[in-house]
Enzyme design. Sequence first.
Site, PDB file in Angstrom:
ATOM      1  N   GLN A 142      44.412  33.768  33.635  1.00  0.00           N
ATOM      2  CA  GLN A 142      45.606  34.327  32.988  1.00  0.00           C
ATOM      3  C   GLN A 142      46.412  33.291  32.198  1.00  0.00           C
ATOM      4  OE1 GLN A 142      47.110  37.489  32.873  1.00  0.00           O
ATOM      5  NE2 GLN A 142      45.184  38.308  33.618  1.00  0.00           N
TER       6      GLN A 142
ATOM      7  N   GLY B 278      35.190  35.540  33.233  1.00  0.00           N
ATOM      8  CA  GLY B 278      35.960  35.090  34.388  1.00  0.00           C
ATOM      9  C   GLY B 278      35.288  35.452  35.703  1.00  0.00           C
TER      10      GLY B 278
ATOM     11  N   THR C 265      19.667  32.574  28.224  1.00  0.00           N
ATOM     12  CA  THR C 265      19.851  32.071  26.861  1.00  0.00           C
ATOM     13  C   THR C 265      21.339  31.984  26.543  1.00  0.00           C
ATOM     14  OG1 THR C 265      17.759  33.028  26.173  1.00  0.00           O
ATOM     15  CG2 THR C 265      19.335  32.541  24.427  1.00  0.00           C
TER      16      THR C 265
ATOM     17  N   HIS D 223      38.271  36.329  26.615  1.00  0.00           N
ATOM     18  CA  HIS D 223      38.954  37.529  26.116  1.00  0.00           C
ATOM     19  C   HIS D 223      40.392  37.642  26.628  1.00  0.00           C
ATOM     20  CE1 HIS D 223      38.908  40.460  29.559  1.00  0.00           C
ATOM     21  NE2 HIS D 223      37.903  39.730  29.974  1.00  0.00           N
TER      22      HIS D 223
ATOM     23  N   ASN E 181      47.520  38.038  37.980  1.00  0.00           N
ATOM     24  CA  ASN E 181      47.441  38.976  36.868  1.00  0.00           C
ATOM     25  C   ASN E 181      48.329  40.196  37.049  1.00  0.00           C
ATOM     26  OD1 ASN E 181      45.258  38.932  38.901  1.00  0.00           O
ATOM     27  ND2 ASN E 181      44.725  40.934  38.068  1.00  0.00           N
TER      28      ASN E 181
ATOM     29  N   CYS F  85      41.321  47.401  36.813  1.00  0.00           N
ATOM     30  CA  CYS F  85      40.231  48.027  37.561  1.00  0.00           C
ATOM     31  C   CYS F  85      40.765  49.072  38.540  1.00  0.00           C
ATOM     32  CB  CYS F  85      39.427  46.982  38.328  1.00  0.00           C
ATOM     33  SG  CYS F  85      39.774  45.297  37.868  1.00  0.00           S
TER      34      CYS F  85
ATOM     35  N   SER G  21      38.326  32.730  30.963  1.00  0.00           N
ATOM     36  CA  SER G  21      37.635  33.830  30.308  1.00  0.00           C
ATOM     37  C   SER G  21      38.205  34.004  28.904  1.00  0.00           C
ATOM     38  CB  SER G  21      37.831  35.116  31.112  1.00  0.00           C
ATOM     39  OG  SER G  21      37.252  36.199  30.424  1.00  0.00           O
TER      40      SER G  21
END
Length: 394
Positions: A190, A78, A248, A212, A160, A335, A210
């Site tokens: 989210q 994300g 890659t 995950h 979030n 965070c 994202s």
Amino acid sequence: MTEAPVPSKPIYLDHSATTPIAQPVLDAMRPVLLEQYGNASASHALGRSARAALEGARSACAAELGCAPHELVFTSGGSESDNLAVRGAAAEMRKRGRGHHVVTTAIEHEAVLHTARDMENDGFSLTVVGVDQYGCVGVEEVLRAIRPETSLVSVMLANNEVGSLQPVRALAAALRDGGHDVLLHTDAVQTPLWTALDMDELGVDMLSLSAHKFYGPKGVGLLYARDGVPLRAVQTGGGQERGRRAGTENVAGAVGLAAALRWVAQDRDSVIQRVTELRDRLLAGLLALPGVALSGHPVRRMPHHASITVEGVAADLLLLGLDMRGICASSGAACAAGIVEPSYVLEAMNLPADAARGALRFTLGRDSTGSDIDHVLDVLPRLIEASRRASAPR
Ligand SMILES: *Cc1c(COP(=O)(O)O)cnc(C)c1O
């Protein structure tokens, strides 16, 4: 009354921070990791096999999102998608003489907010639009911030930290109707668990995801950039992803992301129903406690999201106590955990500092159960009482 024993397995109520990987997602990735390990840019058989898996994943994502495969860029997550959208599109717009002004909001994830602030060092100008007491952005406020030199607007689809949904569809329509020639980006990280995302119906130019955050693997994301959106690579190097993202390709990650996107769509409606019921029961129990209030919008919020403020006690003390009793929750942005400062999101909502210091977030997942909720409602009231006594001035 004695407290319930600590559960043998932690009760995970932090799904807005990350989700576990789903078994079918892992199953889809395993053969790619073990057998399709060629570099997707190589022309030999194993390279072609990896390329086929990568492009298969891209097509599957495009089908889920209602867009063309070439409009999708695989990224590392994300944060990178947000960087590529905001930095990459604004830079290319400016190069084409289309202005240097960016509009975003005070409640964006740091991947957008800190990126936009960093761009001020490179000569961009920035307007950060505020929010109301519920953590909601107003379409009119965003429109008022637009100037002739505005090239990009970035407003998240759901927050979030407090769960509030943002009027991105309405904003896209208003920008179109008003004849504003600006790009609209949305951080939708989210949301895939809770809403089907159709790019044309949503009307945005760019959208970040994202894996995950929806039962996919960590370290892989997606940026949708509508055909024709000018995008300069932020990560430079090889010409992968049509020159939009060097490096890659993470083929297994892309396959996992695609599998997760499809998997969560299958039974989304029944999951929403079950999770909403549990969340509402949790919130009802929490809000009945003295000095506890809801943060975020009471109705326009994601189904799994319960965010509260607790008066007279610091969130980190409560989180520690919850953790010791086998409950994983959060104080808002992951965070910011461990820092006692009130979060910038709650500050933007004008919450009293004392309440904001005691901000807790419980975010449920597909596997959350009634007994998880019972355990929280058993543990938290005593914990609040004890923490208040411990932190009361003597
Ligand atoms: C988690 C999150 C991000 C960052 O995604 P990563 O894949 O962890 O880099 C960005 N925006 C929002 C709203 C998020 O919740």
